[in-house]
Design an enzyme around this catalytic site. Sequence first.
Site, PDB file in Angstrom:
ATOM      1  N   HIS A 144     -19.124   3.061  68.537  1.00  0.00           N
ATOM      2  CA  HIS A 144     -19.703   4.287  69.115  1.00  0.00           C
ATOM      3  C   HIS A 144     -19.865   5.348  68.027  1.00  0.00           C
ATOM      4  O   HIS A 144     -20.847   6.080  68.012  1.00  0.00           O
ATOM      5  CB  HIS A 144     -18.783   4.854  70.215  1.00  0.00           C
ATOM      6  CG  HIS A 144     -18.662   3.976  71.419  1.00  0.00           C
ATOM      7  ND1 HIS A 144     -17.509   3.304  71.734  1.00  0.00           N
ATOM      8  CD2 HIS A 144     -19.557   3.659  72.392  1.00  0.00           C
ATOM      9  CE1 HIS A 144     -17.681   2.627  72.857  1.00  0.00           C
ATOM     10  NE2 HIS A 144     -18.915   2.809  73.268  1.00  0.00           N
ATOM     11  N   LYS A 163     -26.965  -2.912  69.357  1.00  0.00           N
ATOM     12  CA  LYS A 163     -27.635  -4.207  69.539  1.00  0.00           C
ATOM     13  C   LYS A 163     -26.710  -5.246  70.164  1.00  0.00           C
ATOM     14  O   LYS A 163     -27.153  -6.319  70.555  1.00  0.00           O
ATOM     15  CB  LYS A 163     -28.103  -4.732  68.179  1.00  0.00           C
ATOM     16  CG  LYS A 163     -29.327  -4.033  67.618  1.00  0.00           C
ATOM     17  CD  LYS A 163     -29.667  -4.695  66.302  1.00  0.00           C
ATOM     18  CE  LYS A 163     -30.999  -4.289  65.775  1.00  0.00           C
ATOM     19  NZ  LYS A 163     -31.294  -4.977  64.503  1.00  0.00           N
ATOM     20  N   ASP A 174     -25.187  -5.134  72.961  1.00  0.00           N
ATOM     21  CA  ASP A 174     -25.646  -5.311  74.354  1.00  0.00           C
ATOM     22  C   ASP A 174     -27.156  -5.502  74.319  1.00  0.00           C
ATOM     23  O   ASP A 174     -27.930  -4.650  74.772  1.00  0.00           O
ATOM     24  CB  ASP A 174     -25.260  -4.093  75.188  1.00  0.00           C
ATOM     25  CG  ASP A 174     -23.756  -4.019  75.386  1.00  0.00           C
ATOM     26  OD1 ASP A 174     -23.178  -5.007  75.863  1.00  0.00           O
ATOM     27  OD2 ASP A 174     -23.157  -2.994  75.040  1.00  0.00           O
TER      28      ASP A 174
HETATM   29  O1  PAF Z   1     -23.359   0.314  77.347  1.00  0.00           O
HETATM   30  C1  PAF Z   1     -22.745   1.126  78.078  1.00  0.00           C
HETATM   31  O2  PAF Z   1     -21.719   1.701  77.688  1.00  0.00           O
HETATM   32  C2  PAF Z   1     -23.266   1.411  79.471  1.00  0.00           C
HETATM   33  O3  PAF Z   1     -23.838   0.278  80.030  1.00  0.00           O
HETATM   34  C3  PAF Z   1     -24.245   2.603  79.527  1.00  0.00           C
HETATM   35  C4  PAF Z   1     -25.500   2.323  78.740  1.00  0.00           C
HETATM   36  C5  PAF Z   1     -23.554   3.852  78.989  1.00  0.00           C
HETATM   37  C6  PAF Z   1     -24.636   2.862  80.987  1.00  0.00           C
HETATM   38  O4  PAF Z   1     -23.535   3.131  81.783  1.00  0.00           O
END
Ligand code: PAF
Length: 273
Positions: free
Chosen positions: A34, A145, A147
């Site tokens: 993140h 990427k 996900d």
């Molecule tokens: O990837 C995630 O953390 C979630 O699927 C998202 C995109 C924040 C949607 O809740």
Amino acid sequence: MIIARSVDELRAVLDAQPGTVGFVPTMGALHIGHRSLIEAARKENDCVVVSIFVNPTQFLPGEDLSKYPRREEADFKICELSGVDVLFYPDVRAMYGEDEVRVTAPDVRGYILEGASRPGHFDGVLTVVMKLLNMVRPARVYFGKKDAQQLALITQMCKNFFMNVAIVPMETVREKDGLALSSRNIYLNPAERQEALKLSAALKKATEMVMRGALEAESIHVEMIRILEPLEVEYVAIVNREFESIAEVMIGNTIILVAARVGTTRLIDNVWM
Ligand code: PAF
């Protein structure tokens, strides 16, 4: 860092903000993956917004929403230290009302691979991302990427609904030994963590095969399954960027994906080539 808990609070802050907004939507339990999204947003925009919202509509009946890791204090610190300007931290009532219009995932691409294991999951993801993008109205939104199918479906939604936002795909961040960072890794005990390395090892093998010209999908599949044994493999898939199965890897238009259970933890990983 300003913390906004309602759409009105968020709007008040963003309306007073003249420059471009970069947005990182998350469900919290923030990790270095993140942070790499936040850093990219920091470099490319005047204002960085992060949302933390554990979205109930993307959990299926039987998936334990209450067990999803929640780390409010640590997450707030990480955002602050990473130079986030606005943290959007709504509760469910700020996000959802009664009997609402929902976004539905496409019939095919939304129900294969992750969508086959978790039917309906992407309806929830797309609905909440649509809401968040309309609330934040960013110039750019950042997704990992890792996900890959989520990223492809969100990209398709923005195209199909003519939404004016640039989607920025970001590389998967890995531990030194190859394990892809995921909020779910905390569920792994030391032995399971070792077993989990089979996912990245299988993808490494696939990459090596492609590099030496062995492009046939079936052979890559067989090798990957061999490496993944004895894990409970949910799928190994070799698809193009449209998520259609392909018989041969096409450099520049292929994603190789794997989903497997390590103990009770379901992990996914992939490589783009
Ligand atoms: O990837 C995630 O953390 C979630 O699927 C998202 C995109 C924040 C949607 O809740």
